[in-house]
Design a protein around this motif. Sequence first.
Motif, mmCIF file in Angstrom:
data_model
loop_
_atom_site.group_PDB
_atom_site.id
_atom_site.type_symbol
_atom_site.label_atom_id
_atom_site.label_comp_id
_atom_site.label_asym_id
_atom_site.label_seq_id
_atom_site.Cartn_x
_atom_site.Cartn_y
_atom_site.Cartn_z
ATOM 1 N N ASP A 36 47.220 121.051 30.628
ATOM 2 C CA ASP A 36 47.519 119.850 30.520
ATOM 3 C C ASP A 36 49.113 119.679 30.669
ATOM 4 O OD1 ASP A 36 44.790 118.739 29.919
ATOM 5 O OD2 ASP A 36 45.135 118.544 27.829
ATOM 6 N N ILE A 66 44.260 114.906 39.402
ATOM 7 C CA ILE A 66 44.406 116.323 39.394
ATOM 8 C C ILE A 66 43.249 117.121 38.590
ATOM 9 C CG2 ILE A 66 46.074 118.328 38.573
ATOM 10 C CD1 ILE A 66 48.346 116.238 39.582
ATOM 11 N N LYS A 67 42.995 116.554 37.465
ATOM 12 C CA LYS A 67 42.303 117.056 36.648
ATOM 13 C C LYS A 67 40.849 117.349 36.939
ATOM 14 C CE LYS A 67 43.173 117.193 31.780
ATOM 15 N NZ LYS A 67 43.518 116.657 30.601
ATOM 16 N N LEU A 110 44.592 124.664 35.587
ATOM 17 C CA LEU A 110 45.917 124.118 35.189
ATOM 18 C C LEU A 110 45.889 123.793 33.563
ATOM 19 C CD1 LEU A 110 47.191 122.353 38.221
ATOM 20 C CD2 LEU A 110 47.707 124.766 37.671
ATOM 21 N N THR A 119 46.987 112.071 36.829
ATOM 22 C CA THR A 119 46.599 113.068 35.998
ATOM 23 C C THR A 119 45.229 113.362 36.081
ATOM 24 O OG1 THR A 119 48.593 112.708 34.345
ATOM 25 C CG2 THR A 119 46.464 113.826 33.632
ATOM 26 N N ASN A 142 53.164 125.533 41.172
ATOM 27 C CA ASN A 142 51.819 124.872 41.073
ATOM 28 C C ASN A 142 51.554 124.263 42.368
ATOM 29 O OD1 ASN A 142 50.723 126.319 38.885
ATOM 30 N ND2 ASN A 142 51.512 124.987 37.564
ATOM 31 N N ILE A 152 49.764 120.090 34.395
ATOM 32 C CA ILE A 152 49.366 118.846 35.064
ATOM 33 C C ILE A 152 50.353 117.683 34.782
ATOM 34 C CG2 ILE A 152 47.516 116.796 35.276
ATOM 35 C CD1 ILE A 152 45.550 119.300 34.810
ATOM 36 N N GLY A 174 41.360 120.845 36.744
ATOM 37 C CA GLY A 174 41.170 120.885 35.177
ATOM 38 C C GLY A 174 41.169 122.048 34.685
#
Length: 109
Positions: free
Chosen positions: A94, A73-74, A92, A70, A27, A97, A89
């Motif tokens: 949870d 990224i989300k 990917l 987090t 990832n 992430i 988000g």
Amino acid sequence: MKIIIALSISIAIVAPLSARAADAKTNWANNSAQCHGPDGKANTKMGKTLNAKDLTDPKVQAEFTDAKATQSIKEGVKQNGKTTMKAFGGKLTDDEIKALVAYVRGLKK
């Protein structure tokens, strides 16, 4: 017999962790390396353009919590109305992430 059982249990525990680590590395390569670089130093053309931070620097890592990483990224990151990091988000899970955040923490020198 006890040794075989102990080895079986160990493999059952370690295998998902290895797969998770591989997923985080994949990832990272697929989603983050273009800006942050394969090593996290942001020494890429895009990283320099966006002023991405060197994620190997302990001082930089101390500036954000796992929860903030987090969220970034989300939801992505915007600065002055400009998107400097797109949201992942929708791409990917949870768990992916969470593994990626742990991967980023492992980049620290």
